[in-house]
Design an enzyme around this catalytic site. Structure first.
Site, PDB file in Angstrom:
ATOM      1  N   MET A 159      45.605  39.066  22.903  1.00 41.26           N
ATOM      2  CA  MET A 159      45.371  37.534  23.704  1.00 41.26           C
ATOM      3  C   MET A 159      46.137  37.483  24.745  1.00 41.26           C
ATOM      4  O   MET A 159      47.099  37.823  24.835  1.00 41.26           O
ATOM      5  CB  MET A 159      45.020  36.239  22.718  1.00 41.26           C
ATOM      6  CG  MET A 159      46.749  36.429  21.633  1.00 41.26           C
ATOM      7  SD  MET A 159      45.803  34.902  21.290  1.00 41.26           S
ATOM      8  CE  MET A 159      47.661  35.054  19.933  1.00 41.26           C
ATOM      9  N   TYR A 185      57.324  32.689  19.366  1.00 44.16           N
ATOM     10  CA  TYR A 185      56.294  32.763  19.370  1.00 44.16           C
ATOM     11  C   TYR A 185      55.105  32.572  18.361  1.00 44.16           C
ATOM     12  O   TYR A 185      54.643  31.494  17.819  1.00 44.16           O
ATOM     13  CB  TYR A 185      55.530  34.919  20.073  1.00 44.16           C
ATOM     14  CG  TYR A 185      55.759  35.574  18.823  1.00 44.16           C
ATOM     15  CD1 TYR A 185      55.552  34.877  17.565  1.00 44.16           C
ATOM     16  CD2 TYR A 185      56.322  37.240  19.377  1.00 44.16           C
ATOM     17  CE1 TYR A 185      55.702  36.212  16.624  1.00 44.16           C
ATOM     18  CE2 TYR A 185      55.921  38.223  17.779  1.00 44.16           C
ATOM     19  CZ  TYR A 185      55.658  37.473  16.675  1.00 44.16           C
ATOM     20  OH  TYR A 185      56.009  38.836  15.746  1.00 44.16           O
ATOM     21  N   GLU A 186      53.089  32.262  19.600  1.00 47.45           N
ATOM     22  CA  GLU A 186      52.144  31.665  18.857  1.00 47.45           C
ATOM     23  C   GLU A 186      52.526  30.353  18.984  1.00 47.45           C
ATOM     24  O   GLU A 186      52.262  29.014  17.723  1.00 47.45           O
ATOM     25  CB  GLU A 186      51.850  32.225  17.477  1.00 47.45           C
ATOM     26  CG  GLU A 186      51.624  34.144  17.290  1.00 47.45           C
ATOM     27  CD  GLU A 186      50.419  34.061  18.755  1.00 47.45           C
ATOM     28  OE1 GLU A 186      49.530  33.237  19.192  1.00 47.45           O
ATOM     29  OE2 GLU A 186      50.807  35.007  19.103  1.00 47.45           O
ATOM     30  N   GLY A 187      53.727  29.908  19.658  1.00 52.25           N
ATOM     31  CA  GLY A 187      54.025  28.406  19.847  1.00 52.25           C
ATOM     32  C   GLY A 187      55.156  28.554  19.030  1.00 52.25           C
ATOM     33  O   GLY A 187      54.930  28.375  18.284  1.00 52.25           O
ATOM     34  N   GLN A 236      54.290  23.799  16.335  1.00 51.32           N
ATOM     35  CA  GLN A 236      53.921  23.377  15.352  1.00 51.32           C
ATOM     36  C   GLN A 236      54.530  21.897  14.597  1.00 51.32           C
ATOM     37  O   GLN A 236      53.807  21.434  14.222  1.00 51.32           O
ATOM     38  CB  GLN A 236      54.438  24.652  14.775  1.00 51.32           C
ATOM     39  CG  GLN A 236      54.196  25.519  14.654  1.00 51.32           C
ATOM     40  CD  GLN A 236      52.665  26.168  15.275  1.00 51.32           C
ATOM     41  OE1 GLN A 236      51.907  26.358  15.125  1.00 51.32           O
ATOM     42  NE2 GLN A 236      52.637  26.958  16.761  1.00 51.32           N
TER      43      GLN A 236
END
Length: 596
Positions: free
Chosen positions: A165, A442-444, A449
């Site tokens: 992605m 990573y991934e926010g 979160q």
């Protein structure tokens, strides 16, 4: 070099004795014939692959890293990675939980998630190559056209192709509304895409014959912000109508990030120059489609830290039993030896038990949550699907942030057990710490979160979803409230549940007055709710262990000891977290910016 033993017994305990997943899964039409023997056999064989094939190339892969040939834009992965991927594909592991309509084996997501825990313990950097493919598969399965599904899903399912992605750009991280990559429509219905992306995990490699990039970009007339983002499939090699590969597309790796960890994974700077892509979903609705992949990835990142916590714990325990140093303060425990093994020392045990408790709590929470994912996709009851979707949305930021925070703490503790040997590469512990630290970013980031949990998932619907989950906890508390043996677990769980309710109401009222109060409290709040979920599952695990300890199986004694440690030594952290959450915004904003 570190070793790894798949924790099959604990997985089986969580799946079959605590969650009774077979009964739950059998209620879902695709899994009506599932049974415990099948699940156990798959995980046993998967564990062998992890321990025997990819564990041995973890330490060497970290040392060797990836190499970019700037003249060809090809990335070479560490020695053994490509051969291991070939074994993975030939074993059918890529297809485990994929749709049989596209060549998948049709097993539950839950089974795949347990397998991926073991993969992450064995070699997180290697696991990211096939791991990103699952998110791409889920996104296209949910939002792709029939033609796109036919063209791409069989190859992603088999593992012949991998996926990525491509979101982040140099000037923006999680704030995707700022992205600038452009997509120009063409007469044939395709788009030419130009721009740059960074931090693209597994963005370039030669493990698979093609890489399917899912790219966020803007159409020429797109509105500003996140409402103007579209999603495109941009393969490394163009794909012909018959599925064969065509010429090289205009997307290539222009640089490798030099990272503190996961050296064996190629984290790429990707350049797009008139790269040909096809749109996924509707114009300017790309972010909603990409969230399927992003949420899958967030569960995966939590699973990464669970895997690292488990393998770090295993190796630290082995070291602590073998390493001789000093005598116990209460007298020699191994008088026949020159010194006692360090596992006799209380603080060493505290560090080891912290890692063990964080692993076992995470395993239960992860399994429960992914079971909800299976229900949200496969249930034929609309109400059950909606309830599972809501609970999955609530628990996903907790899994991503709480488990990765704990993974950082746990791997650091395990490295500490080694003393001076802990930061020596050959022991492997410092690699686990470096890899675990990345998972919080990573991934926010974990702060994002936390904002998602408190601001959107809880206060966004006036706490309705949290209250529903709380009712499950309350029902368990009421059921076990008369059980004298369970009081040491039930009482603190009930107390924390009450405090979470009061804290949520208090923060909601503050947020009405000033929304920044959410930002001031969110990180502490997520950690409090994370502990509440762990306490709930530890209480459930303790219930089973109490009922079965008479069997003489030492597993149940160990489970009770771990649960008691968690309630006595880790859960009390919530008291200070609640106080700091209540301290609010003022102490953070009082200082003038010029004084920083």
């Amino acid at each position: 070099m570190p070793s790894y033993t798949p924790p099959l017994r604990d997985m089986q305990f969580v799946l079959h004795e605590v969650l009774n997943v077979v009964d739950e899964l059998k209620m879902l039409p695709p899994y009506a014939d599932i049974d415990a023997d099948t699940i156990n056999a798959v995980l046993e064989e998967g564990g062998k692959f992890c321990a025997e094939v990819i564990t041995p190339i973890n330490l060497s892969g970290d040392k060797e890293g990836c190499q970019l040939d700037k003249s060809t834009h090809e990335v070479t992965t560490p020695k053994g990675f490509k051969e291991a991927y070939k074994t993975y594909v030939e074993g059918g592991w890529a297809a485990l939980a994929c749709d049989p309509a596209y060549g998948g084996q049709g097993l539950p997501l839950l089974v795949n998630q347990c397998f991926y825990e073991m993969l992450n313990s064995a070699n997180q950097a290697w696991t990211m190559y096939p791991g990103l493919s699952h998110g791409a598969y889920e996104c296209l399965h949910a939002h792709g056209t029939d033609e796109q599904k036919k063209l791409y899903l069989p190859k992603l399912t088999s593992g012949e192709w991998t996926g990525t992605m491509c979101l982040t750009e140099p000037h923006c991280g999680t704030d995707l509304g700022l992205l600038r990559t452009k997509a120009e429509p063409q007469a044939d219905g395709t788009y030419k895409i130009t721009g740059g992306k960074i931090f693209i995990s597994a963005g370039e490699h030669t493990l698979a014959e093609n890489i399917v990039h899912l790219v966020l970009a803007r159409l020429p007339d797109a509105p500003a912000g996140s409402k103007g983002i579209s999603l495109f499939i941009v393969p490394k090699f163009k794909v012909n109508a018959d599925g064969s590969l065509g010429e090289r597309n205009g997307i290539f790796c222009s640089g490798l990030e030099h990272k503190m960890g996961i050296h064996g994974n190629s984290t790429c700077q990707m350049t797009l120059e008139d790269a040909v892509g096809t749109m996924v979903g509707q114009p300017n609705k790309g972010l909603a489609a990409m969230f399927v992949m992003m949420n899958t990835a967030r569960l995966g990142v939590g699973n990464q830290s669970l895997g690292l916590t488990e393998v770090a714990y295993q190796n630290a325990v082995a070291y602590a039993k073998d390493r001789l140093q000093m005598r116990s303060l209460s007298g020699a425990k191994a008088p026949e030896k020159a010194a006692d093994p360090i596992i006799v020392h209380p603080d060493v045990r505290k560090m080891l038990l912290t890692a063990r408790a964080f692993a076992e709590g995470a395993r239960a929470l992860q399994a429960y949550t992914v079971l909800q994912a299976d229900k949200s996709i496969s249930s034929d009851d609309e109400d059950e699907r909606k309830e599972a979707e809501a609970e999955l949305a609530l628990l996903t930021p907790i899994i991503k942030a709480f488990i990765t925070d704990n993974g950082w703490l746990a791997t650091s503790h395990c490295m500490q057990v080694y003393g001076g040997h802990g930061y020596i590469h050959e022991w492997g512990m410092e690699q686990f710490v470096r890899d675990a630290r990345i998972n919080m970013l990573y991934e926010g980031t974990n702060t994002i979160q936390s904002l998602d949990l408190l601001g959107r998932k809880v206060l966004g619907n006036n706490g309705a979803t949290l209250k529903k989950f709380g009712k499950k906890i309350a029902a368990f508390i009421e059921e076990e409230g008369v059980n004298e043996a369970m009081q040491e677990f039930i009482n603190p769980l009930a107390d924390l549940g009450d405090k979470v309710n009061k804290l949520t109401q208090e923060l909601g009222m503050k947020a009405f007055g000033n929304p920044d109060e959410v930002g001031a409290a969110a990180v502490d709040y997520l950690r409090v709710v994370g502990h509440m979920t762990f306490a709930y599952f530890f209480a459930r695990m303790a219930k089973v262990a109490l009922e079965k300890q008479g069997s003489g199986d030492p597993f149940y004694r160990a489970k009770l000891a771990t649960a008691r440690f968690y309630f006595a030594k880790l859960l009390p952290e919530t008291a200070s977290l609640i106080r700091t959450a209540r301290a609010g915004l003022a102490p953070l904003m009082e200082m003038d910016e010029a004084l920083f």
